[in-house]
Design an enzyme around this catalytic site. Structure first.
Site, PDB file in Angstrom:
ATOM      1  N   CYS A 139       0.840  -1.197   0.000  1.00  0.00           N
ATOM      2  CA  CYS A 139       0.000   0.000   0.000  1.00  0.00           C
ATOM      3  C   CYS A 139       0.874   1.245   0.000  1.00  0.00           C
ATOM      4  CB  CYS A 139      -0.908  -0.001   1.230  1.00  0.00           C
ATOM      5  SG  CYS A 139      -1.945   1.476   1.379  1.00  0.00           S
ATOM      6  N   CYS A 169      -1.003   6.412   6.796  1.00  0.00           N
ATOM      7  CA  CYS A 169      -2.160   5.710   7.366  1.00  0.00           C
ATOM      8  C   CYS A 169      -1.771   4.903   8.601  1.00  0.00           C
ATOM      9  CB  CYS A 169      -2.760   4.798   6.307  1.00  0.00           C
ATOM     10  SG  CYS A 169      -4.146   3.795   6.894  1.00  0.00           S
ATOM     11  N   CYS A 180      -2.509  -0.103   9.226  1.00  0.00           N
ATOM     12  CA  CYS A 180      -1.673  -1.304   9.171  1.00  0.00           C
ATOM     13  C   CYS A 180      -0.352  -1.064   9.894  1.00  0.00           C
ATOM     14  CB  CYS A 180      -1.403  -1.706   7.726  1.00  0.00           C
ATOM     15  SG  CYS A 180      -2.856  -2.350   6.863  1.00  0.00           S
ATOM     16  N   CYS A 186      -7.779   0.515  -0.690  1.00  0.00           N
ATOM     17  CA  CYS A 186      -7.188  -0.115   0.494  1.00  0.00           C
ATOM     18  C   CYS A 186      -6.952  -1.581   0.161  1.00  0.00           C
ATOM     19  CB  CYS A 186      -8.120   0.017   1.702  1.00  0.00           C
ATOM     20  SG  CYS A 186      -7.537  -0.856   3.177  1.00  0.00           S
ATOM     21  N   GLN A 206     -17.586 -10.721  12.795  1.00  0.00           N
ATOM     22  CA  GLN A 206     -16.155 -10.854  12.546  1.00  0.00           C
ATOM     23  C   GLN A 206     -15.765 -10.185  11.234  1.00  0.00           C
ATOM     24  OE1 GLN A 206     -13.819 -11.899  14.520  1.00  0.00           O
ATOM     25  NE2 GLN A 206     -15.121 -12.681  16.164  1.00  0.00           N
ATOM     26  N   TYR A 242     -21.508 -12.112  26.099  1.00  0.00           N
ATOM     27  CA  TYR A 242     -21.160 -11.193  25.006  1.00  0.00           C
ATOM     28  C   TYR A 242     -21.535 -11.877  23.697  1.00  0.00           C
ATOM     29  CZ  TYR A 242     -18.130  -9.649  28.860  1.00  0.00           C
ATOM     30  OH  TYR A 242     -17.633  -9.272  30.089  1.00  0.00           O
ATOM     31  N   GLU A 254     -26.283 -10.412  26.062  1.00  0.00           N
ATOM     32  CA  GLU A 254     -25.761  -9.408  25.139  1.00  0.00           C
ATOM     33  C   GLU A 254     -26.336  -8.041  25.502  1.00  0.00           C
ATOM     34  OE1 GLU A 254     -24.280  -7.002  22.458  1.00  0.00           O
ATOM     35  OE2 GLU A 254     -23.567  -9.067  22.644  1.00  0.00           O
ATOM     36  N   ASP A 307     -16.940 -14.000  24.610  1.00  0.00           N
ATOM     37  CA  ASP A 307     -16.213 -13.283  23.563  1.00  0.00           C
ATOM     38  C   ASP A 307     -16.301 -11.790  23.882  1.00  0.00           C
ATOM     39  OD1 ASP A 307     -15.011 -12.367  21.286  1.00  0.00           O
ATOM     40  OD2 ASP A 307     -16.575 -13.036  19.894  1.00  0.00           O
ATOM     41  N   CYS A 325      -9.718 -10.837  21.484  1.00  0.00           N
ATOM     42  CA  CYS A 325      -9.105 -10.073  20.395  1.00  0.00           C
ATOM     43  C   CYS A 325      -7.939  -9.226  20.885  1.00  0.00           C
ATOM     44  CB  CYS A 325     -10.143  -9.192  19.702  1.00  0.00           C
ATOM     45  SG  CYS A 325     -10.974  -8.000  20.777  1.00  0.00           S
TER      46      CYS A 325
END
Length: 414
Positions: free
Chosen positions: A76, A84, A87, A161, A233, A262, A286, A329, A356
């Protein structure tokens, strides 16, 4: 140690280990310098971008004097110093990106949870580009959309992108927008593009659906219809992969009680419902009302799934019974001590934790460990190629067969 700010200062540095957050560590004149756009073992010239005093500052590698063998040309044109911030590792081979992430996960587990275990980050199908199905862009002063620079409100306008699903951003990059507004873009499982504009109207934040709004996704053997801008996701292969691992590790007994915390729209709840059968019960908790509504519709054929709307840390204290399995999660900040302690009070036989953020996972594993549980298995996935983000799935079980105990930790299996 000097008290003068290093901001704007330039100097050469030897780059050391990778650190959590998409940068590496260098040490200069007794200070830690977190360097982006570098790789371990390189010699670079850096420019300090942020210095708030204290023992560390942040910098970009603006010139590579001695490159690492794993360095490549970023695909990129805006993946570089001052550009940016989306990333972190485009300048590394995909294989080395996964190695760097594995080092970070292992370091966080050791430092925060006292766990010394080998970590391998697995690739998901599809390669390192063309995977990102969801993005949030911001509109610059000229009315063109782009992404923010790292640790900045400055907008880097883009023409494309390379990590996004092909053509996903075309509807927002092909026109002008109100400066300062934000744009949420989702490419769903059928390839339909959904666009929502977020902006201030008479001092209040407003959302305006520009295109689409109801997404269709396919995972765990089911078709899902949900808010296009609600949680799902980001990687096309992630939902099926995580649902399969969670199901394999949950081993929920037929007729049993299990919790899905969650729960989102009920991806894991659908898998657990198949395991407990019509005589069992899956309690899905949730906080997002729209997610609960979408989940109730999606799983209307599974009466054993019962929904509870509210914040997990509040609802969990009121839930009756003792689940044999808990799947959770949580968001990036993790479940936290209060939720973990509420789980272990019910003494489930198995806990499947989808995370995550490795630091949050490690902190919560330390809490589980202090209450008689241990890490049994761990898998890590490169669900966000080119970035520093990594997804982990952990299986947590009692230290003794009959329940929480006090025998020492055991090296988890993969």
């Amino acid at each position: 140690m000097t008290t003068a700010s290093w901001a704007g200062r330039s100097f050469e540095a030897e780059v050391g280990a990778v650190a959590h957050g998409g940068h590496c560590v260098a040490r200069v004149e007794g200070r830690v310098v977190f360097v982006r756009h570098a790789l371990p073992g390189e010699r670079v010239r850096v420019e300090v971008t942020e210095d708030k005093g204290g023992s560390f500052c942040r910098a970009d590698a603006v010139e590579v004097l001695e490159p690492a063998p794993e360095r490549v040309e970023p695909p990129c044109p805006v993946a570089g110093p001052g550009l940016c911030g989306g990333c972190d590792w485009q300048h590394a081979t995909p294989e080395f990106q996964r190695e760097l992430k594995a080092r970070v996960v292992a370091e966080q587990l050791q430092r925060l949870a006292g766990l010394d275990i080998p970590v391998v980050v697995e690739a998901l199908p599809g390669g390192p580009l063309d995977w990102r199905t969801r993005a949030r862009l911001v509109v610059g002063k000229a009315g063109r959309a782009g992404f923010r620079a790292h640790h900045s409100h400055r907008v880097i306008e883009i023409d494309d992108c390379p990590i996004s699903v092909p053509a996903a951003l075309e509807p927002v990059l092909s026109r002008r927008w109100r400066p300062g507004s934000e744009l949420e873009v989702t490419s769903d499982g059928d390839g339909q593009i959904h666009v929502r504009e977020l902006g201030m109207v008479r001092g209040k934040r407003r959302a305006r659906q520009i295109q689409g709004g109801l997404a269709v996704q396919h995972a765990a053997g089911r078709d899902w219809k949900l808010d296009a801008h609600g949680f799902w996701q980001v990687h096309p292969a992630a939902a099926d992969t995580f649902a399969e691992v969670a199901g394999d590790w949950a081993e929920a007994p037929e007729g049993g009680l299990v919790w899905d915390l969650y729960a989102g729209v009920g991806l894991f709840a659908s898998v657990l419902a198949g395991q407990v059968g019509p005589d069992g019960e899956v309690v899905a908790v949730e906080s997002g009302r729209r997610a609960v509504s979408d989940g109730e519709r999606a799983l209307s054929d599974l009466p054993q799934v019962r929904w509870r709307s509210g914040r997990v840390e509040h609802v969990i204290r009121e839930l009756p019974g003792s689940p044999s399995v808990v799947v959770l999660d949580p968001p990036r900040a993790g479940a936290g001590r209060a939720v973990v302690e509420s789980i272990v009070e019910r003494a489930p036989a198995r806990v499947v934790y989808v995370a995550c953020d490795p630091a949050a996972l490690a902190r919560d594993l330390a809490t589980f460990g202090a209450h008689g549980y241990r890490l049994e298995r761990l898998r890590a996935f490169d669900a966000f190629p080119m970035t520093h983000h990594v997804e982990c799935v952990a299986l947590v079980v009692p230290k003794t067969v009959g329940g929480p105990g006090h025998d020492g930790p055991r090296e988890p299996t993969g």
